[in-house]
Design a protein around this motif. Structure first.
Motif, PDB file in Angstrom:
ATOM      1  N   LEU A 540       0.918  -1.184  -0.002  1.00 15.87           N
ATOM      2  CA  LEU A 540       0.013   0.003  -0.233  1.00 15.87           C
ATOM      3  C   LEU A 540       0.813   1.271  -0.113  1.00 15.87           C
ATOM      4  N   GLU A 541       0.653   2.279   0.922  1.00 11.98           N
ATOM      5  CA  GLU A 541       1.657   3.329   0.874  1.00 11.98           C
ATOM      6  C   GLU A 541       2.360   3.326   2.147  1.00 11.98           C
ATOM      7  N   TYR A 542       2.528   2.161   2.806  1.00  7.07           N
ATOM      8  CA  TYR A 542       3.273   2.212   3.959  1.00  7.07           C
ATOM      9  C   TYR A 542       4.701   2.109   3.684  1.00  7.07           C
ATOM     10  N   THR A 543       5.591   3.041   4.584  1.00  5.98           N
ATOM     11  CA  THR A 543       7.154   2.982   4.286  1.00  5.98           C
ATOM     12  C   THR A 543       7.672   2.687   5.787  1.00  5.98           C
ATOM     13  N   GLU A 544       6.959   2.743   6.846  1.00  2.00           N
ATOM     14  CA  GLU A 544       7.912   2.496   7.977  1.00  2.00           C
ATOM     15  C   GLU A 544       6.981   1.749   8.912  1.00  2.00           C
TER      16      GLU A 544
END
Ligand code: PLP
Length: 1008
Positions: A540-544
């Motif tokens: 999805l748009e998770y980075t951390e």
């Protein structure tokens, strides 16, 4: 052109209707962006809408609309849409001259009766579903229709939304960022988006263009109106527009959109590639709307209709911006019956061809078998909240399991609903109140800290962080894998911070390589050490971070994004959380349990865990309990649970053996009672307590006649039913038996005598019963009543009534029984017992529900004189009454009431709540009366003529349940909402209760 020079008066409209269409009637002006619209109510009862165009309106454009309506009328079988009414000459439109000398086009359409969407409250899932269904049907009916005007240049066509990029300067920085984000998405999508299916569509199902049925409880969309925005465009834009407006004003707009998508797909099946662009199309419609509003403010400042959507449109846009586009796409797919993640099946196929041993994750442990651990909401292994929050104890239990199964790894948890996520980051306020994230998306392997963890597959490090914070991951690594052209990810959570963060983004990890070691409690989010292993098909748009736990209502979408890791391991033991459906439980009950057992609520709930003022269903959804006065000091109060558990482990026998517990409970109880009531008998239920009280009456007075209140309830045994008008005067009842004498419900609000000075009148009614008994040559045995009549609808006894009634009964030789089963043990706030509110001392007090906090424990307190007469030589034996376990529990309940000052708390919260409810009653006249004491309150719903409103009361209780708040209804007319929560209800809970009551009271069905 000046707005004032376009205006058409209602008189003019009436004239047009008559002269052009031969319709005589009265006109009422309606809102409209382009046309001037009037409702014409004809003398023959029919209604119409007269549409007067602006001067110079393109005739071909109007013809397009008229043809479209005629086409849809032929092709949409059951579709309701406005019918074109021909003028006197048989034309679909005509010309008129307005009062300013300008030529205007006029059209007449049939009126669609119902309510405009914007005025409907509440707008729930089934209504939004029917919106989708209607829009889909309309699109279906318009297949094959075309017209030159359908291809026109049009600012409201999502496909033509690029024009909005010229007006970015109208917005502030935050707004610019949001708008340009979506404009960029729109531009990037063009190659695929341009190829989507196109058709002439309605293109404007906004909240003033949708007509809803008059049914206030189950409303449905009847029709869309106003075809002025119809255009030839991508079909998905039509759905996007319906969504864009109907999701306004919701905390979670994506969730609100899903029923609309589902409904549309039902009547007009959507393609996967179309759904891919729905998120962007919804956003672009909102971008067009806010840009138009910004422009209109400059161009037509006095036309407020043009601005009505501005604020809610921005509200949605701001929320929409933070929903990952892919997540929305997957949710739309799921709503339409496609796999939520497009690669779900492909992953399963690939995983089916490969097998990984669990040993590969933990080669230093050398174990490959699993012992599954149950951490679900109803898990008895997990036990009490206080136990699972005690990390040492949790670890101890894990160690015990491990030593019990030395050849296995303790693991499990995929899709398991769990109660353990208790920090606020796991909760949110959704569209229906509080929602908790409870569904576990990975598998947990419970192994000691420092156990090495190794990669299952070759991969690239895409996340390597310290996800610090209570109940977070601590050290966490995500690897990206490419297998057979398939891209997916694996997540390793709760590692030591050092081992996780030593990786750099882009590092290549090979299969079998060590990724890290399991973290200690202090660095792994404060969990007992374990590996959280999860597979994801998208980041999805998770980075951390990446959710390891999902909201229950989103679980199918998340289950598709995060497939079962056991597809890789293929361990028989790593099964899924197995669920027994509510329907199965209901079906079994129906067949094998007593037919007169009832279930609460139209859609019954299954509760598997309690905590304080909350109950939890099997999915971990929390409900605020305002009903249960049995869980007096809070559901599963830790001290009470411990008292019961500890005594249960030692001995539980009858009271013929000596034991301190029975004396301990007696001492605690006597401390709360007046000195006159100094003898106790312990029993197992309120019914048994009243049954015993009646036996005592007979022994003490020699009389059998009992006076009781109308609609009183005193228990389920033979003799208790005989004195319970609530039962024998209700369904299946056969009226009062010979020895029962009922006086009218002493209700000062809607009873036989009303107002403030009714005490003597009702006391006189008691006197009439005394006389009646004596006229039969007998005498009264006892007078029994609750200090606040619960089943009667939380009826407070008029001040002075009880003193007078007791006086008269005693004068006649009878005893006075106070049934404190519902109200006792501190709930009244001002006093510990209900009778103390009235400055009387009964001869017998019966105590039940709260005494055992859910454990079957009850008691009868009486005067020594009554006790003496009862002890006539016949032994009173009770197998369970007064056993050491019950007494340990009862004594602890009373100690908790004292220790936690719950009586004072009941007073404080009760007074606050009563004052708030009285304010509600001012705003909502449907609330006729607010009454009660402490945390034993009632709200009575009536109409202007004081008629009871049972349906509205039932509706209110069911709607409150949908917001996670449990309430019950009662009273002879079923129009009283009862509030009698565990005493630990907080001020915030009381505020929450009033907030949602206010919300539901505003709904259409609740209006007088
Ligand atoms: C006032 C009153 N008395 C007695 C009883 C009977 O108690 P139980 O259900 O524990 O037998 C009830 C139960 O609701 C009650 O409300």
């Amino acid at each position: 052109m000046e707005y004032s020079n376009l205006h058409i008066t209602t008189e003019k409209a009436e004239k047009i209707a008559f002269e052009i269409f031969n319709v005589q009637g009265s006109a009422k002006s309606l809102p409209g962006e382009v046309d001037f619209n009037f409702k014409i109510k004809a003398e023959d009862g029919e209604s119409y809408i007269l549409k007067v165009s602006r001067p110079g309106e393109n005739e071909s454009y109007l013809d397009f609309q008229q043809q479209l309506l005629q086409y849809a009328a032929i092709h949409g079988r059951d579709l309701i849409i406005p019918k074109v009414i021909l003028d006197k000459e048989g034309n679909t439109m005509s010309d008129i001259q307005d009062d300013y000398g300008q030529m205007r086009k006029v059209r007449l359409l049939s009126w669609i009766s119902g309510r405009v969407w914007s005025g409907v409250n509440p707008q729930l899932d089934h209504l939004r579903y029917s919106l989708g269904e209607h829009c889909g049907s309309l699109t279906h009916a318009l297949q094959g229709f075309n017209h030159t005007e359908a291809q026109r240049k049009f600012v409201w066509d999502v496909a033509q939304g690029e024009w909005t990029t010229n007006y970015l300067h109208l917005f502030d920085d935050e707004e610019k960022e949001i708008i340009s984000f979506f404009q960029e998405q729109f531009q990037n999508a063009q190659p695929e988006y341009a190829q989507l299916r196109k058709a002439v569509v309605h293109n404007d199902a906004n909240d003033n263009n949708v007509i809803v049925s008059e049914d206030l409880v189950h409303p449905k969309v009847v029709s869309a109106i106003d075809f002025g925005d119809a255009v030839y465009t991508q079909i998905i834009n039509d759905l996007a527009i319906a969504c864009a407006y109907a999701i306004m004003g919701h905390n979670d707009p994506l969730e609100a959109a899903l029923p609309i998508v589902k409904g549309y797909h039902h009547t007009f099946p959507l393609e996967e590639r179309e759904l891919k662009h729905l998120y962007m199309a919804i956003a672009m419609r909102l971008v067009i709307s806010v840009t138009k509003s910004a422009l209109n403010k400059i161009e037509e400042p006095d036309n407020t209709y043009l601005l009505i959507s501005e604020e809610p449109a921005w509200e949605v846009l701001k929320k929409w911006r933070y929903i990952p586009a892919d997540y929305a796409y997957f949710s739309f797919r799921e709503a339409c019956g496609y796999t939520a993640h497009p690669q779900e099946n492909r992953f399963a196929r690939w995983a089916g061809k490969t097998a990984f041993s669990i040993e590969k994750l933990f080669p230093t442990i050398g174990l490959n078998e699993i012992h599954t651990i149950d951490l679900s909401v109803s898990s008895t292994w997990l036990g009490h909240e206080k136990d699972y929050n005690d990390l040492d104890y949790f670890q101890y239990k894990i160690n015990k399991l491990q030593s019990q199964y030395p050849s296995k790894i303790v693991a499990g948890g995929y899709l398991e609903p769990r109660p353990v996520y208790t920090t606020s980051s796991y909760d949110k306020i959704g569209n229906k109140g509080r929602e908790s994230r409870t569904i576990h998306l990975g598998v947990d392997f419970w192994l000691p800290a420092a156990t090495t963890v190794h990669a299952l597959l070759d991969g690239e490090v895409v996340v390597a962080v310290n996800d610090a914070g209570e109940k977070e991951y601590g050290g966490m690594v995500i690897l990206k894998h490419k297998e057979d052209g398939l891209e997916f990810y694996s997540l390793y959570g709760h590692l030591s911070v050092e081992s996780a963060t030593q990786h750099k983004l882009g590092d290549r990890i090979t299969s079998g390589q060590q990724i890290g070691v399991l973290g200690e409690v202090h660095e792994n989010g404060n969990w007992v050490p374990h590996l959280h292993f999860q597979v994801m098909l998208s980041l999805l748009e998770y980075t951390e971070d990446f959710p390891g736990v999902a909201y229950f209502n989103q679980r199918s979408v998340w289950a598709s994004i995060c497939p079962d890791p056991n597809l890789l391991f293929k361990s028989d033991a790593l099964g899924h959380y197995a669920e027994v459906s509510n329907n199965e439980i209901i079906a079994y009950r129906k067949e094998h349990l007593g037919k007169s057992l009832s279930l609460q609520y139209k859609v019954p709930l299954k509760m598997v865990r309690g905590a304080g003022q909350y109950l939890m269903d099997q999915y971990g959804q929390k409900y605020l309990d305002t009903v249960n006065n049995v869980a007096h000091v809070g559901h599963e109060h830790p001290a009470v649970v411990t008292a019961g558990q500890e005594q249960m482990a030692l001995i539980n026998t009858n009271s013929r053996y000596l034991h301190e517990n029975i004396n301990e409970l007696a001492k605690e109880l006597l401390e709360t009672l007046p000195p006159e009531l100094s003898v106790l008998h312990f029993v197992n239920s309120g019914s048994e307590a009243n049954e015993l009280a009646i036996r005592m009456v007979k022994a003490a007075t020699g009389q059998r006649d009992i006076i009781a209140s109308e609609v009183g309830y005193h228990g389920n045994s033979n003799r208790c039913i005989d004195i319970s008008s609530y039962k024998f005067d209700g369904k299946g009842g056969q009226g009062a038996p010979e020895h029962t004498h009922i006086f009218p419900l002493p209700d000062a609000f809607r009873g036989k005598y009303r107002g403030n000075n009714t005490a003597l009148n009702y006391a006189e009614e008691v006197k009439k019963q005394l006389d009646k008994i004596q006229a039969k040559g007998r005498n009264v045995g006892a007078f029994i009543i609750e200090p606040i009549i619960s089943c009667g609808g939380q009826i407070e006894l008029p001040e002075g009534f009880l003193t007078k009634a007791y006086e008269m009964v005693r004068e006649a030789g009878g005893l006075c029984i106070s049934d404190e089963v519902q109200v006792g043990c501190g709930r009244m706030g001002k006093t510990f017992w209900g009778f103390q509110l009235h400055n009387v001392v009964p001869d017998i007090v019966t105590i039940g529900k709260p005494l055992g906090n859910g454990h079957p424990l009850a008691a009868v307190a009486c005067t020594p004189a009554v006790a003496e007469k009862f002890a006539n030589g016949m032994e009173y034996f009770n197998t369970f009454g007064g056993n050491p376990v019950s007494c340990a529990i009862g004594a602890e309940v009373l100690k908790v009431v004292k220790r936690e000052k719950l009586q004072e708390h009941a007073y404080k919260i009760g007074e606050f709540l009563k004052a708030e409810l009285r304010e509600l009653a001012v705003d909502f006249p449907i609330i006729g009366d607010v009454r009660g004491q402490g945390l034993f309150l009632g709200i009575e719903l009536v109409n202007e003529t004081m008629e009871p409103l049972a349906e509205q009361t039932d509706y209110l209780a069911n709607r409150m349940k949908e917001h996670g708040i449990l309430m019950s209804t009662d009273g002879p007319d079923h129009n009283v909402l009862k509030i009698k929560p565990p005493l630990v209800l907080t001020l915030e809970n009381a505020e929450e209760l009033v907030f949602y009551l206010r919300k539901v009271l505003k709904e259409d069905f609740m209006q007088l």
